[in-house]
Write a protein that holds these residues in place. Structure first.
Motif, PDB file in Angstrom:
ATOM      1  N   PRO A  82       1.093  -1.319   0.055  1.00  0.00           N
ATOM      2  CA  PRO A  82      -0.271   0.039   0.320  1.00  0.00           C
ATOM      3  C   PRO A  82       1.110   1.200   0.013  1.00  0.00           C
ATOM      4  CG  PRO A  82      -0.976  -1.554   1.876  1.00  0.00           C
ATOM      5  CD  PRO A  82       0.689  -1.926   1.367  1.00  0.00           C
ATOM      6  N   ALA A  83       0.054   2.720   0.352  1.00  0.00           N
ATOM      7  CA  ALA A  83       1.270   3.327  -0.386  1.00  0.00           C
ATOM      8  C   ALA A  83       1.764   4.140   0.920  1.00  0.00           C
ATOM      9  CB  ALA A  83      -0.016   4.784  -0.800  1.00  0.00           C
ATOM     10  N   TYR A 144     -10.662  15.944  -4.006  1.00  0.00           N
ATOM     11  CA  TYR A 144     -11.130  15.389  -2.275  1.00  0.00           C
ATOM     12  C   TYR A 144     -11.255  14.402  -1.844  1.00  0.00           C
ATOM     13  CZ  TYR A 144     -15.669  13.024  -4.384  1.00  0.00           C
ATOM     14  OH  TYR A 144     -16.863  12.088  -4.185  1.00  0.00           O
ATOM     15  N   ARG A 145     -11.134  12.798  -2.900  1.00  0.00           N
ATOM     16  CA  ARG A 145     -10.896  11.957  -2.605  1.00  0.00           C
ATOM     17  C   ARG A 145      -8.932  11.315  -2.378  1.00  0.00           C
ATOM     18  NH1 ARG A 145     -15.009   7.556  -6.273  1.00  0.00           N
ATOM     19  NH2 ARG A 145     -16.238   8.854  -5.718  1.00  0.00           N
ATOM     20  N   GLN A 146      -8.585  12.383  -2.590  1.00  0.00           N
ATOM     21  CA  GLN A 146      -7.077  12.243  -2.694  1.00  0.00           C
ATOM     22  C   GLN A 146      -6.866  12.463  -0.929  1.00  0.00           C
ATOM     23  OE1 GLN A 146      -3.993  12.216  -5.349  1.00  0.00           O
ATOM     24  NE2 GLN A 146      -5.777  12.388  -7.211  1.00  0.00           N
ATOM     25  N   ALA A 151      -5.858  11.762   4.425  1.00  0.00           N
ATOM     26  CA  ALA A 151      -6.348  11.518   6.024  1.00  0.00           C
ATOM     27  C   ALA A 151      -5.770  10.554   6.102  1.00  0.00           C
ATOM     28  CB  ALA A 151      -7.499  12.137   5.871  1.00  0.00           C
ATOM     29  N   ARG A 152      -6.144   9.044   6.043  1.00  0.00           N
ATOM     30  CA  ARG A 152      -6.330   7.767   6.218  1.00  0.00           C
ATOM     31  C   ARG A 152      -5.098   7.505   6.393  1.00  0.00           C
ATOM     32  NH1 ARG A 152     -10.621   7.076   2.997  1.00  0.00           N
ATOM     33  NH2 ARG A 152      -9.497   6.581   0.843  1.00  0.00           N
ATOM     34  N   LEU A 153      -3.765   8.570   5.852  1.00  0.00           N
ATOM     35  CA  LEU A 153      -2.432   7.479   5.993  1.00  0.00           C
ATOM     36  C   LEU A 153      -1.872   8.682   7.003  1.00  0.00           C
ATOM     37  CD1 LEU A 153      -1.710   7.595   2.245  1.00  0.00           C
ATOM     38  CD2 LEU A 153      -1.916   6.077   3.814  1.00  0.00           C
ATOM     39  N   GLY A 154      -3.005   9.824   7.711  1.00  0.00           N
ATOM     40  CA  GLY A 154      -2.080   9.856   8.297  1.00  0.00           C
ATOM     41  C   GLY A 154      -1.843  11.750   8.409  1.00  0.00           C
ATOM     42  N   VAL A 155      -2.027  12.027   6.727  1.00  0.00           N
ATOM     43  CA  VAL A 155      -1.734  13.195   6.497  1.00  0.00           C
ATOM     44  C   VAL A 155      -2.798  14.324   6.598  1.00  0.00           C
ATOM     45  CG1 VAL A 155      -0.197  14.044   4.889  1.00  0.00           C
ATOM     46  CG2 VAL A 155       0.616  11.997   5.194  1.00  0.00           C
ATOM     47  N   SER A 156      -2.663  15.487   6.939  1.00  0.00           N
ATOM     48  CA  SER A 156      -3.994  16.794   7.049  1.00  0.00           C
ATOM     49  C   SER A 156      -3.130  17.636   5.422  1.00  0.00           C
ATOM     50  CB  SER A 156      -3.568  17.498   7.937  1.00  0.00           C
ATOM     51  OG  SER A 156      -4.665  17.970   7.982  1.00  0.00           O
ATOM     52  N   LEU A 157      -3.812  17.021   3.993  1.00  0.00           N
ATOM     53  CA  LEU A 157      -3.444  17.393   2.758  1.00  0.00           C
ATOM     54  C   LEU A 157      -4.944  18.556   2.381  1.00  0.00           C
ATOM     55  CD1 LEU A 157      -0.643  18.672   2.127  1.00  0.00           C
ATOM     56  CD2 LEU A 157      -0.920  16.102   0.274  1.00  0.00           C
TER      57      LEU A 157
END
Length: 310
Positions: A82-83, A144-146, A151-157
């Motif tokens: 996974p990414a 918006y899905r990215q 966010a699910r990877l722990g990154v607020s972007l």
């Protein structure tokens, strides 16, 4: 989502009768001569896990003698990683002369070489920018899905930040590639062109419901394909005339009159469009007339023979 249900897509698409693909069919679908298998698998990274008996178990159950490894059996699987998002810190060492610090008015400062950022004063890396663009324009994943994925990877972007990265990358880096592809495209002797409608939201000075156009230009067969898109607000003939001003040769298009009159260009009609009209004419006839040797049937057969030759 109406054509392909969102939640039961898996159940609709599943077919127990379909055989599992092998690594060879996934990596290389064309028919291969015997002996090419290992060559094709070399392109994929490999991870080997070896399973051996503990030393204390390497004893024959019959005579209690020592066992030796006679051969091995291999089972292959595809592993998906996974990414992953990580922070890369570029630490640049800065050097100064201690003697000059003690004895001189000025001290020379020397910095170690370090790659320049792909987007100054930004967290964007080349890999992050390329990943976002690929997800958006190759995989069709909206920003918006990215944003939610990060966010699910722990990154607020935010999607606004992601959009800024895409625009900067396109105008700063991809424009150079586009310009070179355009130069090579104009050197060809035959091209294809077409245009399609496009709706653009929040375009300055235009309503969101206004119709725009995306013009497509591409090379023919025989070499590495070049495909370029040109966005314009109208379908006026001035757009292809401007885009194709350096081009000299044959232009393969449909019957749209907007391509007429381009200097140094000879238009080549599209047989697929012509065939469509013969087919429509044949279907419009009464059923008892379709079996007769009418002109529409003759035209359709003629086009089919051309396609078979091609």
């Amino acid at each position: 989502q109406l054509e392909l249900p969102l939640f039961n897509e898996v159940e609709i698409s599943a077919d127990p009768k379909v055989e599992e693909p092998t690594v060879e069919t996934i990596t290389y679908q064309r028919k291969k001569a015997k002996g090419e298998r290992d060559l094709k698998l070399e392109k994929l990274p490999k991870e080997m896990i070896h399973y051996s008996l503990p030393v204390e178990q390497q004893v024959c159950s019959c005579c209690q003698g020592d066992l030796h490894e006679m051969t091995t059996e291999v089972r292959r699987e595809l592993k998906v990683i996974p990414a992953e998002v990580k922070v890369v810190e570029h630490v640049q060492s800065v050097y100064a002369c201690r003697r000059c610090e003690r004895e001189s008015i000025e001290t020379p400062i020397v910095k170690a070489n370090m790659p320049k950022p792909v987007f100054p004063k930004s967290l964007a890396s080349p890999s992050a920018m390329a990943y976002i663009m690929n997800q958006k324009y190759v995989e069709g994943l909206p920003l918006y899905r990215q944003e939610q994925q990060f966010a699910r990877l722990g990154v607020s972007l935010s999607r606004q930040t992601i959009a800024n990265w895409v625009i900067y990358g396109a105008t700063t880096w991809l424009q150079l590639i586009f310009d070179r592809m355009y130069q090579l495209l104009m050197e060809r002797d035959h091209l294809h062109a077409d245009e399609t409608t496009l709706q653009v939201l929040r375009e300055p000075g235009r309503a969101a419901t206004a119709t725009s156009y995306l013009w497509l230009y591409r090379s023919g067969q025989g070499t590495s394909p070049i495909v370029l898109f040109d966005y314009q607000q109208t379908r006026a003939s001035k757009h292809p005339k401007k885009f194709l001003s350096p081009f000299k040769g044959y232009l393969h298009v449909d019957g749209y009159a907007g391509y007429n009159g381009i200097p140094n260009v000879k238009l080549v009609g599209c047989w697929a469009h012509a065939r469509r009209k013969f087919d429509e004419a044949l279907k419009a006839l009464p059923e008892q007339e379709r079996t007769k040797d009418v002109l529409a049937k003759q035209g359709l057969q003629f086009c089919n023979r051309l396609f078979a030759i091609e």
